[in-house]
Design an enzyme around this catalytic site. Structure first.
Site, short mmCIF file in Angstrom:
data_model
loop_
_atom_site.label_atom_id
_atom_site.label_comp_id
_atom_site.label_asym_id
_atom_site.label_seq_id
_atom_site.Cartn_x
_atom_site.Cartn_y
_atom_site.Cartn_z
N ASP A 105 0.84 -1.20 0.00
CA ASP A 105 0.00 0.00 0.00
C ASP A 105 0.87 1.25 0.00
O ASP A 105 2.09 1.17 0.25
CB ASP A 105 -0.95 0.01 1.21
CG ASP A 105 -0.21 0.00 2.53
OD1 ASP A 105 0.80 -0.74 2.66
OD2 ASP A 105 -0.63 0.73 3.45
N GLU A 170 0.11 -1.07 5.63
CA GLU A 170 1.20 -0.54 6.46
C GLU A 170 1.04 0.95 6.72
O GLU A 170 1.30 1.42 7.84
CB GLU A 170 2.55 -0.82 5.78
CG GLU A 170 3.75 -0.66 6.72
CD GLU A 170 4.35 0.74 6.73
OE1 GLU A 170 5.14 1.04 7.65
OE2 GLU A 170 4.03 1.56 5.83
#
Lengths: 476, 476
Positions: A105, A170
């Protein structure tokens, strides 16, 4: 058995040859806007996970797609978390097992934030490959896959078994990951001997490093509400106690101009500095002037190298990120925002813990609020947090990392800490009971989380070599 | 010659019959997102102007499209301003000439701001027609056109000549309009005997009013910059003096919790309150509890009706609108914003002038900044401004307005002032040298500038009747 030098040379040459293919793959990855903090990009996160699954399978990794559960937004909306990938490559009982972690991400990015190129289209200019996620962390994730693909193409035996953990949350506190790892502590993680993570940056632009410490983070939201909905400042100005007025006041009470955090009791939690530690900072290859000029700052908060490094690595810092709900577009709007959410975070260091920090921060904010004596609605709460992490850098994994970097870059790496937070580092250390090493690929000026994030072609290619070399150096 | 009562009844009945057609036209108007403050909606503003031109021509108005010149954005981008419409209906030298002003642009609106329906699709629920611009100011503009179309359909002579000025930059300081009116002071505006503007709101929900005073506005931008681009708060937190920290501090120095503005010298500019004026407030039909509960505020800044009304109408107020450049989306972003622009405005009243207020404000901000002693880049400047306005409400135009409202609503209107700014009101008064009257159609709970802006079907239909009646009452 040590791997002969010729093998390294063969691998490095092949990586050089394949570099444009590797960049094409990174371009594909960057084109998927997997922004984990924005609900409208949730499907892109899922797409990014499934795209990576295919890439792993192309290098013969046995991949499990792990459901990560549900996420509840602050508005009460419930969404599926993006799934997590667990991968296995090699199960030889005579080999040690290395676990590789990365994230798929990215931080939000929009052209209007001030990007010079489309953030979701990898654009190479003078050897710099610009794109959201190029360096944080899609480039490094792909560098692992690139490295292994070359070893396989050359029929070179990888001296360790590999496990992979790739998540897509994350940038939003790795929600769901720790629980998933906990559930698989004894099976998937049971035989992990060491972990390597490539999700941070060199201290400068020229010299590689290995990182043995990270700051943690405690992120807070402060809500103030003065009315049911936004009001016209002409019709209502002068009649209601405005939420923004309370908000800027409370945010102004957090930190001094010199960076000193005003929250009582916080400083006392910081591990004291001994003379031995102080010496480390003096000897590190770090140029304050470069650091300052790269970001065009008018000044730094400290005027010597050791203190700047300590403020980045071993002291807490507090940053105010912004206010949700107030007018934030260009131009003028004559609105009284009704509900505003102030956002700030504290980078934490040993021996601070989120539990202790949360208690001090929320107590401080609530005390401030009662002093304020405003009739408005107020709520301050921790949003997410992660512990700081410091490890032993004399472990064999660090030695292998250092040898591999010397092979690729010709110099011994610096041993550094990082100001940023990768809370999952500590989770791996705790759940596996074994060493975790951070081996960064990106340079200090990659501008992760910022406009014009980039990864240099040089770092991507040499980083791929370093990871391949590290795998070979793990031979016993 | 007085118009007979039957004519009024015939007109009112016809307006009732046509009401669904009038709503269909308003729906079309609302569907054009003519947001003047956002450059990407500039073409929509032009479209809205040209759409309105057609509507005016359908009631035989001779329309001139007036180029308004260029606009320079804060980023230095140059754009055409939307054109202005000048219209003429009737040139009988034996009649007086009424000028009608309205605006075609709207405030920004997005679903994610908290609208329950698409802001650009007029949606009627229980007699409330929700949509951006429904009440501010597309509904009132169309009410004029509706009223005239019915008079024409019924072949009823309008006792005055009409002139129209419709602009599309009102929500952005009416940029370009004053210059255009100045240029046409002697020709187009030369023979205007009175002006009527329908761009404000009833004091409550049930009783109409005529408005004889408005507050002005002075809007300010404060820029603080700490780095060339946004920074990762992990990597840079603790090293740079952060722009947001300076920003919340300076914004926190503007106004007290009780609404008192901290800028020295400002209060002294306010016209003193005499006993006679004080009595007016006591007798006005205004319910503080309704006012507070409509917006679900926890408290008001004043605890009696007269003081609340004075704070809305005859005292200055300061509102902080928001910060551009900081993180403003839902969720978390660990960014140190590099350049932030704080936005606030002061509603001004007689005898304040933008010149005097600007000087006090900028001096105060610059003094604050030098006390702050921050190394960051700072720039505070006025963004736009408008004078306050108060007029004589014993003028014949006001009497005609009062009679027309009594015909439609059965009660004598309150004579009110408004907290909001329509700077152009004063311009019309000065350039024509004649009376300006504000005849509002919308109710106090229409939520102009806010989420879920609406206009009640009742107010739209009865307002159309009131404007038609006003035109007839102007017969001498």
């Amino acid at each position: 058995m040590k791997v002969p030098d010729e093998i390294f040379q063969e691998v490095f040459a092949s990586i050089d040859e394949h570099q444009n293919d590797f960049i094409a793959t990174l371009k594909e990855a960057v084109s998927i806007p997997s922004v984990s903090s924005e609900p409208n990009h949730r499907q892109d996160c899922v797409d990014m996970v499934m795209w990576t699954k295919e890439k792993l399978e192309s290098i013969h990794v046995a991949v499990q797609v792990i459901e990560a559960g549900k996420q509840k937004s602050s508005e009460g909306q419930v969404m599926d978390l993006p799934p997590i990938l667990f991968g296995v490559l090699g199960t030889d009982p005579n080999k040690k097992t290395l676990c590789v972690y990365g994230h798929l991400d990215v931080q939000p990015a929009k052209m209007e934030d001030g990007w010079d190129t489309n953030p979701f289209e990898l654009t190479e200019i003078d050897g710099k490959m610009f794109g959201r996620g190029a360096t944080d962390d899609k480039g490094p994730v792909l560098a692992w896959i690139n490295a292994i693909s070359v070893l396989q193409e050359k029929n070179i035996e990888i001296p360790v078994n590999l496990k992979f953990v790739f998540e897509c949350m994350e940038e939003s506190g790795s929600e769901g990951l720790e629980e998933a790892l906990q559930r698989h502590k004894d099976d998937f993680l049971g035989n992990v001997d060491m972990t390597c993570i490539s999700d941070n940056y060199w201290l400068g632009r020229n010299k590689p490093c290995l990182t043995y410490g990270l700051r943690g983070i405690c992120y807070y939201f402060i809500e103030v509400k003065c009315a049911r909905q936004d009001l016209h400042s002409g019709t209502y100005g002068g009649t209601v106690p405005e939420a923004m007025n309370d908000m800027v006041w409370i945010l102004s009470q957090l930190v001094e101009l010199d960076g000193k955090i005003r929250i009582p009791g916080l400083e006392e939690l910081v591990a004291p500095l001994c003379d031995e530690e102080k010496k480390i900072y003096d000897s590190i290859d770090f140029c304050m002037e470069d650091f300052q000029s790269q970001i065009s700052a008018n000044a730094l908060l400290k005027d010597n190298k050791a203190e700047v490094l300590m403020n980045r690595w071993r002291n807490p810092s507090l940053s105010i990120h912004g206010i949700e709900g107030a007018y934030s577009s260009p131009g003028a709007k004559t609105v009284i925002p009704s509900k505003v959410i102030g956002k700030f975070s504290i980078r934490i260091v040993p021996n601070m813990t989120p539990e202790k920090v949360d208690k001090l921060v929320i107590t401080y904010l609530n005390d401030l609020w009662s002093k304020r004596n405003s009739p408005n609605h107020f709520n301050a709460y921790p949003y997410h947090s992660g512990m700081p992490w410091v490890t032993d850098f004399t472990h064999p994994s660090f030695s292998a990392g250092a040898r591999s970097l010397k092979r690729v870059f010709g110099v011994d790496p610096d041993y550094t800490r990082e100001g940023g937070s990768i809370p999952i580092t500590l989770t791996f250390q705790e759940l596996t009971g074994n060493n975790v090493m951070l081996l960064p690929i990106g340079a200090c000026d990659d501008m992760a989380h910022s406009q014009n994030e980039k990864l240099d072609r040089f770092n991507y290619v040499q980083g791929t070599k370093a990871l391949a070399a590290y795998l070979l150096e793990l031979a016993e």
